[in-house]
Scaffold this motif. Structure first.
Motif, PDB file in Angstrom:
ATOM      1  N   UNK A   1       0.823  -1.214   0.000  1.00  0.00           N
ATOM      2  CA  UNK A   1       0.000   0.000   0.000  1.00  0.00           C
ATOM      3  C   UNK A   1       0.858   1.265   0.000  1.00  0.00           C
ATOM      4  N   UNK A   2       2.043   1.169   0.584  1.00  0.00           N
ATOM      5  CA  UNK A   2       2.963   2.314   0.608  1.00  0.00           C
ATOM      6  C   UNK A   2       3.771   2.426  -0.680  1.00  0.00           C
ATOM      7  N   UNK A   3       3.575   1.489  -1.593  1.00  0.00           N
ATOM      8  CA  UNK A   3       4.262   1.537  -2.876  1.00  0.00           C
ATOM      9  C   UNK A   3       5.586   0.794  -2.917  1.00  0.00           C
ATOM     10  N   UNK A   4       5.846  -0.038  -1.934  1.00  0.00           N
ATOM     11  CA  UNK A   4       7.088  -0.804  -1.890  1.00  0.00           C
ATOM     12  C   UNK A   4       6.789  -2.284  -2.100  1.00  0.00           C
ATOM     13  N   UNK A   5       7.751  -2.978  -2.688  1.00  0.00           N
ATOM     14  CA  UNK A   5       7.643  -4.428  -2.833  1.00  0.00           C
ATOM     15  C   UNK A   5       8.807  -5.050  -2.072  1.00  0.00           C
TER      16      UNK A   5
ATOM     17  N   UNK B   1       1.730   3.744  10.857  1.00  0.00           N
ATOM     18  CA  UNK B   1       2.078   3.510   9.454  1.00  0.00           C
ATOM     19  C   UNK B   1       2.798   4.730   8.871  1.00  0.00           C
ATOM     20  N   UNK B   2       2.406   5.923   9.271  1.00  0.00           N
ATOM     21  CA  UNK B   2       3.100   7.133   8.815  1.00  0.00           C
ATOM     22  C   UNK B   2       4.547   7.159   9.307  1.00  0.00           C
ATOM     23  N   UNK B   3       4.764   6.745  10.556  1.00  0.00           N
ATOM     24  CA  UNK B   3       6.135   6.669  11.097  1.00  0.00           C
ATOM     25  C   UNK B   3       6.944   5.658  10.286  1.00  0.00           C
ATOM     26  N   UNK B   4       6.342   4.499   9.998  1.00  0.00           N
ATOM     27  CA  UNK B   4       7.013   3.492   9.177  1.00  0.00           C
ATOM     28  C   UNK B   4       7.366   4.067   7.811  1.00  0.00           C
ATOM     29  N   UNK B   5       6.428   4.762   7.198  1.00  0.00           N
ATOM     30  CA  UNK B   5       6.632   5.347   5.866  1.00  0.00           C
ATOM     31  C   UNK B   5       7.831   6.290   5.859  1.00  0.00           C
TER      32      UNK B   5
ATOM     33  N   UNK C   1      10.369   6.288   8.001  1.00  0.00           N
ATOM     34  CA  UNK C   1      11.594   5.507   8.226  1.00  0.00           C
ATOM     35  C   UNK C   1      12.025   4.782   6.956  1.00  0.00           C
ATOM     36  N   UNK C   2      11.061   4.225   6.226  1.00  0.00           N
ATOM     37  CA  UNK C   2      11.402   3.556   4.976  1.00  0.00           C
ATOM     38  C   UNK C   2      11.978   4.550   3.977  1.00  0.00           C
ATOM     39  N   UNK C   3      11.406   5.737   3.930  1.00  0.00           N
ATOM     40  CA  UNK C   3      11.877   6.770   3.003  1.00  0.00           C
ATOM     41  C   UNK C   3      13.285   7.236   3.368  1.00  0.00           C
TER      42      UNK C   3
ATOM     43  N   UNK D   1      12.686  -4.023   5.459  1.00  0.00           N
ATOM     44  CA  UNK D   1      13.839  -3.387   4.839  1.00  0.00           C
ATOM     45  C   UNK D   1      13.616  -3.331   3.333  1.00  0.00           C
ATOM     46  N   UNK D   2      14.073  -2.237   2.747  1.00  0.00           N
ATOM     47  CA  UNK D   2      13.951  -2.076   1.287  1.00  0.00           C
ATOM     48  C   UNK D   2      15.247  -2.468   0.604  1.00  0.00           C
TER      49      UNK D   2
END
Length: 146
Positions: free
Chosen positions: A70-74, A107-111, A113-115, A145-146
């Motif tokens: 949903x956040x656009x990551x695979x 989820x916003x905090x996760x987003x 951190x991923x960014x 992790x990305x």
């Protein structure tokens, strides 16, 4: 998206296929997964503790995967780093796990951190419920992790 997840689980985590774990539904705040009792049974005629643990861990992992999508990551790297199950009562019917989506704020905090860091964590809660009563409570911490 749940069909893609179902295939991913059965193809990449073979145990889920043997357990006949099924993604029943994914609404905005909850993921429901099921598995039949008859192949996840113990010598007492109730659900095997290992199956109960596995379905909560996999269901919570699945929630993380859905959120990352949903956040656009695979993300190919989602792992549980800590978990705890509390077994409150035996499961005597088919296993039904209810996995709760974290809050919008989490989820916003996760987003972020991923960014910024290419890595973030989420705490996921899951319950196995039978006849409206909690049989198992699960809480796990997952790293994405990305």
């Amino acid at each position: 998206m749940i069909q893609k997840l179902q295939l991913k689980l059965h193809n990449e985590i073979p145990l889920t296929k043997y357990m006949q774990l099924h993604i029943k539904s994914y609404e905005k705040d909850i993921l429901i997964t099921t598995a039949p009792l008859d192949i996840n049974i113990n010598d007492k005629g109730t659900a095997f503790g290992g199956s109960l643990s596995t379905i909560t861990i996999i269901s919570s992992w699945s929630m993380c995967w859905l959120i990352s999508q949903e956040l656009g990551y695979d993300s190919k790297n989602i792992v549980v780093i800590k978990n705890e199950n509390n077994y409150l009562k035996p499961v005597t019917k088919d296993i039904v796990s209810h996995t709760i989506k974290p809050s919008i704020k989490e989820i916003e905090v996760l987003k972020e951190k991923l960014k910024n860091k290419q890595s973030g964590s989420l705490k996921i809660t899951s319950y196995i419920i039978e006849d409206g009563k909690k049989c198992v409570e699960f809480e796990g911490v997952y790293i994405i992790k990305l």
